[in-house]
Design an enzyme around this catalytic site. Structure first.
Site, PDB file in Angstrom:
ATOM      1  N   ASP A 107      -5.952  -7.332   3.974  1.00 27.96           N
ATOM      2  CA  ASP A 107      -7.098  -6.865   3.188  1.00 27.96           C
ATOM      3  C   ASP A 107      -7.868  -8.066   2.641  1.00 27.96           C
ATOM      4  OD1 ASP A 107      -8.769  -5.079   1.687  1.00 27.96           O
ATOM      5  OD2 ASP A 107      -7.614  -5.671  -0.092  1.00 27.96           O
ATOM      6  N   ASP A 166     -11.822  -9.981   4.000  1.00 22.55           N
ATOM      7  CA  ASP A 166     -13.066 -10.135   3.224  1.00 22.55           C
ATOM      8  C   ASP A 166     -13.570 -11.570   3.355  1.00 22.55           C
ATOM      9  OD1 ASP A 166     -13.115  -7.492   2.333  1.00 22.55           O
ATOM     10  OD2 ASP A 166     -13.698  -8.065   0.298  1.00 22.55           O
ATOM     11  N   LYS A 184       4.005 -15.562   3.955  1.00 22.16           N
ATOM     12  CA  LYS A 184       4.284 -16.343   2.743  1.00 22.16           C
ATOM     13  C   LYS A 184       5.798 -16.486   2.666  1.00 22.16           C
ATOM     14  CE  LYS A 184       2.912 -18.386  -1.095  1.00 22.16           C
ATOM     15  NZ  LYS A 184       2.067 -19.588  -1.138  1.00 22.16           N
ATOM     16  N   TYR A 216       0.799  -1.224   0.000  1.00 24.65           N
ATOM     17  CA  TYR A 216       0.000   0.000   0.000  1.00 24.65           C
ATOM     18  C   TYR A 216       0.834   1.278   0.000  1.00 24.65           C
ATOM     19  CZ  TYR A 216      -4.454  -2.429   0.563  1.00 24.65           C
ATOM     20  OH  TYR A 216      -5.563  -3.200   0.367  1.00 24.65           O
ATOM     21  N   ASP A 251      -2.129 -18.617   1.946  1.00 26.02           N
ATOM     22  CA  ASP A 251      -3.076 -19.493   1.232  1.00 26.02           C
ATOM     23  C   ASP A 251      -3.671 -20.526   2.189  1.00 26.02           C
ATOM     24  OD1 ASP A 251      -0.478 -20.478   1.389  1.00 26.02           O
ATOM     25  OD2 ASP A 251      -0.424 -21.300  -0.642  1.00 26.02           O
TER      26      ASP A 251
HETATM   27  C1  IPM Z   1     -10.589  -2.035   2.937  1.00 25.91           C
HETATM   28  C2  IPM Z   1     -10.753  -1.584   1.512  1.00 25.91           C
HETATM   29  C3  IPM Z   1      -9.647  -0.594   1.171  1.00 25.91           C
HETATM   30  C4  IPM Z   1      -8.328  -1.313   1.337  1.00 25.91           C
HETATM   31  C5  IPM Z   1      -9.774   0.021  -0.229  1.00 25.91           C
HETATM   32  C6  IPM Z   1     -11.109   0.660  -0.437  1.00 25.91           C
HETATM   33  C7  IPM Z   1      -8.666   0.990  -0.510  1.00 25.91           C
HETATM   34  O1  IPM Z   1     -10.776  -2.674   0.657  1.00 25.91           O
HETATM   35  O2  IPM Z   1     -10.694  -1.182   3.837  1.00 25.91           O
HETATM   36  O3  IPM Z   1     -10.380  -3.218   3.175  1.00 25.91           O
HETATM   37  O4  IPM Z   1      -7.845  -1.949   0.398  1.00 25.91           O
HETATM   38  O5  IPM Z   1      -7.765  -1.224   2.428  1.00 25.91           O
HETATM   39 MN    MN Z   2     -10.700  -4.584   1.658  1.00 27.51          MN
END
Ligand code: IPM
Ligand code: MN
Length: 354
Positions: free
Chosen positions: A248, A252, A190, A138, A224
């Protein structure tokens, strides 16, 4: 403990304002019942303002943000603005400039919430991901050469300093100790491919762990494999610590196992500065203005914020109210499928916390 807090509220884009409105409603009700006052100041940063004025985030805003006790954010992202402009210009810029070097993302399945994981319930799905939040891929290091030609090269660097790694690991060890659940911290990396960056992480992990946190059990998983076990055996995890990009991605996955973006919340934490709390889902443009989006993620973010400010009672009251609606009221967490509107969910929670 001080009983008055200054909060910057950034509703942002899409459904952000709708969910933040409910979070503010619940916060005010929970705080009023417990002698806590929130002095909230709203800012209109987001896609609409950018399209109107060309300005993403004024420099003065960063300085202003430093004067608050915490920030509550809705969502960033607008269908008419090229992807990246608002995300980088608002969300990432705030994270970086306020040095919110931890992204704390609990993966917790609340009673009554459906998970796609077979035979798993709230007992099994309850862990926390500590994502490093200011480094790695990032940082934006890199560039193009011969751009636009068939021989074009693009480089994007995963950059980590020992300092960044160490402060993140220390936070994760401290958090694991405070959480006092299974006293186990798992490093997700990793090391078989990223033999520089995750070598640094792994060495620091064991050095810090063995010298300063001997009572915390240390585990290591490749990223993974982490994904695999988050699905197959989520009960193995207590706290997971990882770099920015992996964090990140795996959060999710974690979010969907806890019921999805309708409930998943996180905190961008600067333990020595100003922290920012947000629902981790996006701005959901197609549901904007329909009063159907689920506000629970924003409300959970508000609870995390109060916990961070040291107002445990307020935080717990909000969390209990969330459990009440997930276990006894909502049909589903999906937008338009809750059996209630966005504002009705907020009303139920506000009543429950009062
Ligand atoms: C998150 C989002 C952000 C990230 C994006 C929107 C830049 O996906 O907060 O997880 O990648 O951190
Ligand atoms: Mn995200």
């Amino acid at each position: 403990m001080k009983k008055k807090y200054r909060i910057a509220v950034l509703p942002g884009d899409g459904t952000g304002p709708e969910v933040v409105r409910e979070a503010v409603k619940v916060l005010n009700a929970a705080c009023a019942a417990r002698g806590v006052t929130l002095d909230m100041q709203e800012y209109d940063f987001g896609g609409e303002r950018y399209l109107r004025t060309g300005e993403v985030l004024p420099d003065s805003a960063i300085e202003e943000m430093r004067g608050y006790d915490a920030i509550l954010l809705g969502a960033i992202g607008h269908p008419d603005v090229k992807p990246g402009i608002l995300e980088k210009g608002i969300l990432l810029r705030l994270r970086f400039e306020l040095d919110q070097y931890i992204n704390l993302r609990p993966v917790k399945l609340y009673p009554g919430v459906e998970t796609p994981l077979k035979n798993k319930g709230p007992e099994e799905i309850d862990y926390v991901v500590v994502r490093e939040n200011t480094g790695g891929l990032y940082t934006g290091t890199g560039g193009f050469t011969m751009k636009g030609t068939p021989r074009e090269i693009a480089v994007q660097g995963m950059v980590y300093s020992r300092f960044q790694v160490e402060r993140c690991l220390r936070y994760a060890f401290e958090y694991t100790r405070r959480r006092a659940k299974r006293n186990t911290l798992a490093l997700c990396g990793k090391t078989n491919v990223l033999t520089y960056v995750y070598d640094l992480w792994e060495r620091a992990f064991h050095e810090i762990g063995s010298s300063d946190y001997p009572e915390i059990k240390r585990e290591y998983y490749h990223v993974d494999a982490t994904c695999m076990w988050m699905v197959k055996n989520p009960e193995w995890f207590d706290v997971i610590v990882t770099g920015n990009m992996f964090g990140d991605i795996i959060t999710d996955l974690g979010a969907i196992t806890q019921g999805g973006m309708g409930i998943a919340a996180g905190g961008n934490i600067n333990p020595e500065g100003v922290s920012m709390f947000e629902p981790i889902g996006g701005s959901a443009p197609k549901y904007t203005g329909k009063n159907v989006i689920n506000p629970l993620a924003a409300i959970c973010a508000a609870s995390m914020m109060m916990n961070h400010l040291g107002e445990k009672e307020v935080a717990e009251a909000i969390e209990k109210a969330v459990v009440y609606v997930t276990s006894q009221k909502l049909k589903s967490l999906g937008a338009g499928r809750m059996g209630y509107s966005t504002s009705q969910v907020g009303d139920m929670l506000a009543e429950h916390v009062s």
